[in-house]
Each structure stands twice: as structure tokens, then as C-alpha cells.
Write an enzyme that holds these catalytic residues in place. Structure first.
Site, short mmCIF file in Angstrom:
data_model
loop_
_atom_site.label_atom_id
_atom_site.label_comp_id
_atom_site.label_asym_id
_atom_site.label_seq_id
_atom_site.Cartn_x
_atom_site.Cartn_y
_atom_site.Cartn_z
N THR A 110 -4.50 -17.58 9.64
CA THR A 110 -4.62 -18.12 10.98
C THR A 110 -3.24 -18.19 11.62
O THR A 110 -2.25 -18.33 10.91
CB THR A 110 -5.20 -19.54 10.82
N GLY A 121 -14.48 -23.33 11.86
CA GLY A 121 -13.50 -24.14 11.14
C GLY A 121 -12.79 -25.13 12.05
O GLY A 121 -13.29 -25.47 13.14
N GLY A 136 -5.46 -23.85 7.03
CA GLY A 136 -5.89 -24.23 5.69
C GLY A 136 -7.39 -24.28 5.59
O GLY A 136 -8.09 -23.72 6.44
#
Ligand code: ASP
Length: 309
Positions: A176, A206, A228
Site C-alpha cells: 500500500t 481494508g 499493514g
């Protein structure tokens, strides 16, 4: 004089140290360098933190090396579904998009949601209609095709396995992207963009497009962009939690970001990292994974481009 600063990340999922070749390392660092320098120059020329984070994230989205924009991972259906968000710490205005396809720069669509709609968060079909109304070009699937990404997906295609870029599997190597900045007026902003997790299904979303989880900015405290295991970052409301520790417990940026990444995240089993900047231009980039593609530059003369600890 007010210090201005920018920090960027390309994800907490890095190649295991032994697998990183000098050529690849140079490619990652050069992509980070280009986003960092452009974002910094934007601030240096007197532009806002919002301008700087958008332009830096766009450059990372245009690189096939990171899991965002062009380099987005494959979903279970062999498509690409992207999420992005942006937030202005001066006004607390925010924009986010989720489950979008074919958009070259999701971060810009998130900014358009913030500035050209009355809403904060648009998803899927509706977000695509909004993009079309604004005359966004819809890229062909081939624009997002990457041989390594495809390979990553083929290995788990048809299974119930999801692959996050920062898991310790040998082939996890991308991430990301995000940027945080503090401009010469002391305004902060944050932007985050992702392709999510390989083989994701059911419209999985997410933390990256969720204001407060993967992205947050408030001039009173700081701007934060996370990377993460998204499910844990959502449950930990990590970006906002960091800001709260500063606001309500008077913690410094560094102490608060260490508390969320090295303590609170670990307590619930989450892995990843974040970049953050406060309204004085101080930056922090903690992570609890083996590495995190990251870079920072400040008008006080400090500069860093790193991958591992
Ligand atoms: N946080 C992102 C997500 O869960 C993935 C990542 O940062 O690598 O979608």
C-alpha cells in the site's frame, strides 16, 4: 519559521532481506525518491499539504512496484479493486473511495469526493458513476497487469487464502502507499491508496479508505497514513487512536506512534506500520514488520529513504 515536512510509504510488506537484489532495491528507492522530491518541492513552492500528499501518492500509484494504482494486486475474480482516502487536517474535510476499478489514480478520485461531492465515502458502482460523471478515463485491465502480481495470485487462486503484502511469506513484496505532510502554514494532511489483499473477495475493504483507521489528519495533533493487516488496523482505529493519544494524553508524536505500532497493534496480533507528521513538522515512521518502504524530508534539513530497520 514553520518547518514543513513530508513522509511517504510504499507499504510495510517488503521483500525478505535476503531476496532483495541491489537492482530491485535501487528501483524501489528511486520510485520513493521521485515521490518524495516531488511532494517536497510542492511544499517548498508554498503549496498546501493536501497538494503535496496527493501528488506524492499519485507518483507511487503510477509505479508498478507498489500495491496501489498500476501495481494493484489481483482479487479472487482476477480483477483489481482499489481503495483510497485523503484528509485535510485544517478543515477535517475528507474523501474516500472503495472497490473502484479502472481508475489510474484512486487518490485523486478520493480528493474529488472530498471537494466535489457532499459526501465523504463512495464505494463500488456508485463511486464509478461519480468518476464517470467527472469524465475520468477508465483504464483497460491491461494497464494494471503485472507479471509478478499475476503469479502471486495464481499461487492461491481458487483457495480461501488471502495474501497480504506484509505477511512473512517469501513472495510478499509490495505494499500500500501513503503520504503525510505538514506545510509552511502548519497545516497537515494524509493520503493512503491500496489494491488491498491478493485473492480478496466478497467486497473486502481494508483500513486504507477508512477515515480514522488507515488515514487521519487533524491540525490539533497530526496526520497519519497506515499500512499493514487492514482488519487489525480497523479494529484498533489506529490512525485516530494515535491522534487521541496526543490530544488526550499529551503524548509526543513519537511516543504515540510507538505506542500504537509496538504495543497496541502487537497486543491484538496485528502487523504493519505507519507514517505520521505533527503540525510542527516532526515526523515518525514506526513499523513492526521486517521492513517498510519509507522516505521523509523536512525543511530542517533531515532526509531519509529506507526499506529495512
Ligand atoms: N492495509 C492494507 C489493507 O488491508 C494492506 C497493506 O497495507 O498492505 O487493505
Amino acid at each position: 519559521m514553520q518547518t514543513f515536512s513530508i513522509a511517504i510509504h510504499g507499504g510495510a510488506g517488503t521483500l525478505v532481506k535476503g531476496m532483495m537484489t541491489p537492482a530491485l532495491e535501487a528501483a524501489y528507492k528511486s520510485a520513493l525518491r521521485s515521490a518524495l522530491d516531488t511532494g517536497y518541492a510542492t511544499l517548498e513552492n508554498g503549496n498546501t499539504a493536501i497538494e503535496a500528499v496527493e501528488i506524492a501518492v499519485k507518483i507511487l500509484e503510477d509505479s508498478h512496484l507498489f500495491n496501489a494504482g498500476k501495481g494493484s494486486v489481483f482479487t479472487a475474480n482476477g480483477t483489481h479493486e482499489m481503495d483510497a482516502s485523503i484528509m485535510d487536517g485544517k478543515t477535517l474535510n475528507a474523501g474516500a473511495v472503495s472497490l473502484i476499478t479502472g481508475i489510474k489514480n484512486p487518490v485523486s478520485l478520493a480528493r474529488d469526493v472530498m471537494e466535489k461531492s457532499e459526501h465523504v465515502f463512495l464505494a463500488g458502482e456508485g463511486a464509478m458513476q461519480f468518476a464517470k460523471q467527472l469524465n475520468y478515463t477508465i483504464e483497460d485491465a491491461s494497464y494494471f497487469y503485472d507479471e509478478l502480481r499475476h503469479q502471486q495470485w495464481l499461487e492461491i487462486k481458487g483457495t480461501d487464502t488471502y495474501q497480504l503484502d506484509h505477511s512473512s511469506k517469501k513472495d510478499s513484496k509490495f505494499g500500500t502507499v501513503g503520504a503525510v505532510a505538514c506545510d509552511s502554514e502548519g497545516n497537515v494532511a494524509a493520503a493512503t491508496s491500496t489494491g488491498g489483499m491478493t485473492n480478496k473477495k466478497w467486497g473486502r475493504v481494508g483500513d486504507s479508505p477508512m477515515i480514522g483507521a488507515g488515514n487521519y489528519a487533524n491540525n490539533k495533533t497530526c496526520a497519519v497514513s497506515c499500512t499493514g493487516s487492514g482488519e487489525f488496523f480497523i479494529r484498533g482505529v489506529v490512525a485516530y487512536d494515535l491522534a487521541c493519544l496526543m490530544e488526550h494524553k499529551n503524548m509526543s508524536l513519537e511516543d504515540a506512534s510507538n505506542e500504537v505500532i509496538h504495543k497496541r497493534m502487537l497486543e491484538i496480533g496485528g502487523d504493519g506500520g505507519l507514517i505520521a507528521v505533527d503540525a510542527k513538522g516532526t515526523m515518525s515512521m514506526p513499523f513492526n514488520t521486517e521492513g517498510m518502504y519509507r522516505a521523509s524530508k523536512s525543511s530542517n534539513g533531515t532526509e531519509e529513504i529506507s526499506i529495512y530497520k
